[in-house]
Each structure stands twice: as C-alpha cells, then as structure tokens.
Motif scaffolding. Sequence first.
Motif, short mmCIF file in Angstrom:
data_model
loop_
_atom_site.label_atom_id
_atom_site.label_comp_id
_atom_site.label_asym_id
_atom_site.label_seq_id
_atom_site.Cartn_x
_atom_site.Cartn_y
_atom_site.Cartn_z
N LEU A 203 -46.86 21.66 -23.77
CA LEU A 203 -46.32 22.45 -22.66
C LEU A 203 -46.81 21.86 -21.35
O LEU A 203 -48.01 21.69 -21.16
CB LEU A 203 -46.77 23.90 -22.78
N PHE A 204 -45.88 21.51 -20.47
CA PHE A 204 -46.26 21.17 -19.10
C PHE A 204 -46.27 22.48 -18.34
O PHE A 204 -45.23 22.99 -17.93
CB PHE A 204 -45.28 20.17 -18.47
N TYR A 205 -47.47 23.05 -18.22
CA TYR A 205 -47.60 24.38 -17.65
C TYR A 205 -47.61 24.32 -16.14
O TYR A 205 -48.43 23.65 -15.53
CB TYR A 205 -48.88 25.05 -18.15
N VAL A 206 -46.68 25.05 -15.53
CA VAL A 206 -46.59 25.15 -14.07
C VAL A 206 -47.02 26.56 -13.69
O VAL A 206 -46.29 27.53 -13.94
CB VAL A 206 -45.16 24.89 -13.58
N PRO A 207 -48.22 26.73 -13.12
CA PRO A 207 -48.68 28.07 -12.74
C PRO A 207 -47.71 28.73 -11.77
O PRO A 207 -47.13 28.08 -10.90
CB PRO A 207 -50.04 27.81 -12.06
N GLN A 208 -47.52 30.03 -11.94
CA GLN A 208 -46.61 30.79 -11.08
C GLN A 208 -47.41 31.57 -10.04
O GLN A 208 -48.43 32.19 -10.37
CB GLN A 208 -45.76 31.73 -11.91
N HIS A 209 -46.95 31.54 -8.81
CA HIS A 209 -47.68 32.18 -7.72
C HIS A 209 -46.85 33.32 -7.12
O HIS A 209 -45.63 33.28 -7.12
CB HIS A 209 -48.00 31.16 -6.63
N GLY A 210 -47.54 34.33 -6.63
CA GLY A 210 -46.86 35.45 -5.99
C GLY A 210 -46.91 36.68 -6.85
O GLY A 210 -47.06 36.62 -8.07
N SER A 226 -37.87 23.76 -2.23
CA SER A 226 -38.97 23.85 -3.19
C SER A 226 -40.28 24.15 -2.49
O SER A 226 -40.53 23.70 -1.36
CB SER A 226 -39.09 22.54 -3.98
N THR A 227 -41.13 24.92 -3.15
CA THR A 227 -42.44 25.23 -2.61
C THR A 227 -43.37 24.02 -2.74
O THR A 227 -43.08 23.07 -3.47
CB THR A 227 -43.07 26.43 -3.34
N ARG A 228 -44.49 24.08 -2.04
CA ARG A 228 -45.48 23.00 -2.13
C ARG A 228 -45.97 22.87 -3.57
O ARG A 228 -46.17 21.75 -4.07
CB ARG A 228 -46.66 23.29 -1.20
N ARG A 235 -44.28 16.01 -8.96
CA ARG A 235 -44.87 14.66 -8.88
C ARG A 235 -45.78 14.39 -10.07
O ARG A 235 -45.80 13.27 -10.60
CB ARG A 235 -45.64 14.52 -7.57
N ILE A 236 -46.54 15.39 -10.48
CA ILE A 236 -47.39 15.22 -11.66
C ILE A 236 -46.52 14.98 -12.89
O ILE A 236 -46.80 14.10 -13.71
CB ILE A 236 -48.29 16.46 -11.86
N LEU A 237 -45.44 15.76 -13.02
CA LEU A 237 -44.53 15.60 -14.15
C LEU A 237 -43.87 14.23 -14.13
O LEU A 237 -43.73 13.57 -15.18
CB LEU A 237 -43.47 16.70 -14.13
N ALA A 238 -43.48 13.76 -12.94
CA ALA A 238 -42.88 12.43 -12.82
C ALA A 238 -43.83 11.36 -13.32
O ALA A 238 -43.42 10.38 -13.94
CB ALA A 238 -42.48 12.17 -11.37
N GLY A 239 -45.13 11.56 -13.04
CA GLY A 239 -46.13 10.61 -13.52
C GLY A 239 -46.17 10.55 -15.03
O GLY A 239 -46.28 9.46 -15.63
N SER A 260 -36.53 24.29 -14.49
CA SER A 260 -35.46 23.32 -14.26
C SER A 260 -35.59 22.66 -12.90
O SER A 260 -35.25 21.50 -12.72
CB SER A 260 -34.09 23.99 -14.39
N LYS A 261 -36.07 23.42 -11.89
CA LYS A 261 -36.22 22.85 -10.55
C LYS A 261 -37.31 21.78 -10.55
O LYS A 261 -37.14 20.70 -9.97
CB LYS A 261 -36.56 23.94 -9.53
N VAL A 262 -38.44 22.06 -11.21
CA VAL A 262 -39.54 21.09 -11.29
C VAL A 262 -39.08 19.84 -12.04
O VAL A 262 -39.34 18.71 -11.61
CB VAL A 262 -40.77 21.71 -11.98
N LEU A 263 -38.37 20.03 -13.15
CA LEU A 263 -37.88 18.90 -13.95
C LEU A 263 -36.88 18.06 -13.15
O LEU A 263 -36.93 16.83 -13.17
CB LEU A 263 -37.24 19.41 -15.23
#
Length: 443
Positions: A203-210, A226-228, A235-239, A260-263
Amino acid sequence: MNSLPSSAASLGLKTFGQSGSGRSIVANDQLHQMLEGFQELSRVPSSEGYHALALTNAVNGLRGGAVPVNSYLKNGSATRRCIVGGGFEIEYELINYYGGPQTDVVILDIRLVEQQAAEKRRAALWGVDWDAGDDGGEWSPKVQPDMCLRTNGTVTGKEDSRLKIGVNGYCENLAHAAKMMPSHITRGDEGALEKLKGNGYTLFYVPQHGALKSGWRCVRNLGRSSTREDMEAARILAGYMKEAHDKGLYVEWTSHRGGSKVLTKAMEQLALRQINLDGKQTIFLSDATSSHYLADDARRKIGMNTNDSTWYKATPGIAQLAGGSVIGTAKPVMSVNTFIKYTSKEDRTNKLIDTGYHTLKFIKGAKKVAMGGFSICGMATAATAMGISFSTAKLLLGVMTVKGVQIAAETSLASIPSLNEGYHSSPTDPFKQLVQRTRLRNR
C-alpha cells in the motif's frame, strides 16, 4: 573532478564517490561522512539497509543529466532543488564552477524523515499481510514502512507475477486504507482475493488531512488544485514508479477514491522527464474522484500498458461523476484524444467508429443525468443526516422504481462514504449494503 576551486574549498566541500562519470557530487565533511555511513549500511539486508539503499540510490541518481522525477524547485530558485523520498529529503544545488557546459551537484542538506513516515504523517510504502486470526481474519499493515520496492519468493515482479500496489484516497487511517484496498486491487473477484491473501500486497499510504468526514472532502475539493501534501505524495510515488522501471519490474497500480489524483500527478511527473515504462506497468482507477481523461493521457505519454479496456470502474457517486467522469464528458474526450494522438493510420477506421459511439452515448445519457441532477445534493445530505431506518430503506426502494429519480437515488447512496468503501460490481451495491446494515441494526 579531482580538485575544487578555492571558492568551493573555502566552503569545506569535497568530492563524493567516483568522478568522471556524469556530474560530480560534492558535499561538506559532515554530509560526506553521513553518506559514507549510508553506503556501508545499504549493504546490510535489513529495514535500515533498505532505507540507506534508497537514500544512496537517490544521491547516485544525481550524476545523470536528467532532473529526478521526485524533485522540485526550492524557493523559486532556478538551481536549488529538493528530492523527496519516503524517509528522506535531499536538498542540492547545481553549480557551474568552471564556466563550461558541465554543472556539478552540491548537496546542501540531507534530512531524515523516516519517523514521519513511521508515524503515518508522510506518504510511504507499507507491506500489508492477511492475518487469519481466530475471528475471521483481517488485513494488517507491517510495523514499519518500506523505503524500497521489494519482491519475495511468491511475488517476483515478473510479467506473470506482478507487484500489486494500492494508492489510497479518503480514509480514516492506515488500517482503514489497508482494509478497503484489497477488494479494489482484485476488482471484486473472490478467487483473486484469496490469492492476494496468500501473497499480501503493498500500500502506498497517503495520509489524509482535515476534519471533514472521509469521502466528502472530494466533493469540497472538486475543481481545486492539488494540495501541497498531494504533490509531495505524487513526487514520492513517481520515484517508486521510476525505481520499478529501472529494476524492470512489472507493477499493477490501483488507486481508490482520491488516490487517483496522486497517481495521475505521479505519472505527469514521469511524462515531464519523457520516461517510457515500456508497457511493464498498468493502472486501475477504482471510484476515481479525479479526471479519467487526465489519467488516460498521462499513462499513454509514459508508455504504460493500455491493453485493459476496463482500466477504471466507478459507482455513480457525486465525486465520481463530477470529478472522475467529468459528468460523462471524460470518455468521449478520451476517445478523441486517443484517436488524434495515439492511433496509427492502420487503426484509425476502427477508432473513429468507437469515438463516434462514445460521443453519441454521452449525448443520449446527458438528458438522464439532468433529470436527477437537481435532487442529487439534497438527497445525499438527507441520507447522511438521517439515521436511515429500515422503513426509510424500503421507501427508497419504492422511489427508485421511477427512472428519473432512480438516477438521483443511486447517486445519493453511492456518495455516502461508508457505502462505497468496497469494490462495486453493480450500481445497486450501495443500496444492498444499506439494506443489510439496517436489517442488522433492527434485529
């Protein structure tokens, strides 16, 4: 570079690694010693060794002429950049000491942020295994995140044994994301799910904020940039996608909801560097809340495998309709874009027929969407506000017999976060879950 000019020597910089192949890399004494230590540690097969290997590979990658896919410009500078990884950040600057065409890399700082990843405050890879247990079993993330892509005895990363990696969207925490992702990776196939339980997944875990409830954030964020945190995660996923490419690994990337947005952003990073994945990686968007068209265009630009005609699937929720399919326009636009940019002369006749079909289908469906569109938001709000008693569920079933309102009802139910956590093979699945839940509540 065997020596440094006096201006560089006064900064306490010296060469790191071999010179003469690509750019030279320089660093001060403290950073040089740190990098030497990481090089030694990277040879040790351990979790710390994997972390050290990821960092040293990132440093060595700076010798090439291309800008790393997981980097960005710092403070508007034209020369200072930062590489982001799951457990580290490397800040560096490109300097031309001699006035010629060659620029050298000066490492300014190395920040270790693996603790942020371990505390689930930063995007990172997590191995997830099936824990059978005594109570039916559950998906359990490992204790520490991984800093490199790993294969094992059962999953080799070859064409017939692809790495399966999920990218989560809106969720409560790591455990929640790990629990939801398997049904989407296996597309609801029970046999594939049993096999996944034996192999585990990543799992490429993307923490959720808010504080906004999971799932409704995507509605609020429609149309926003997109948020920061999303860009950092991309960028980490692209790596990692580039790492898989460099290692020749076959990978299936599955995103859920806002993942999907991160991907998509990660693929766009690869496209900026003109990287071709040679068809060894694929994507599957499940309940995507960002544009199918942008994802399709990005995957074609980087040479992903596009043979799968069912590379996305969605319930008819508000965010999926407005964000993913862009109110039905994404599919005809994708078809036109593919016809113009990615279709050979020999295949253009068949593709033109497909393009016309999708366009006519969109025009026909637009009227149906309009019929139910006005009541969608109101019904979604009401569905979450009320306790949803069993009598209410039966009433909704009766209302759904009316065609125009059926669209609105399906959309409303599919928009409730707790009803679209798993993979849906039918638009009626959210309603089935609702009925089952109310029955259990009224026992």
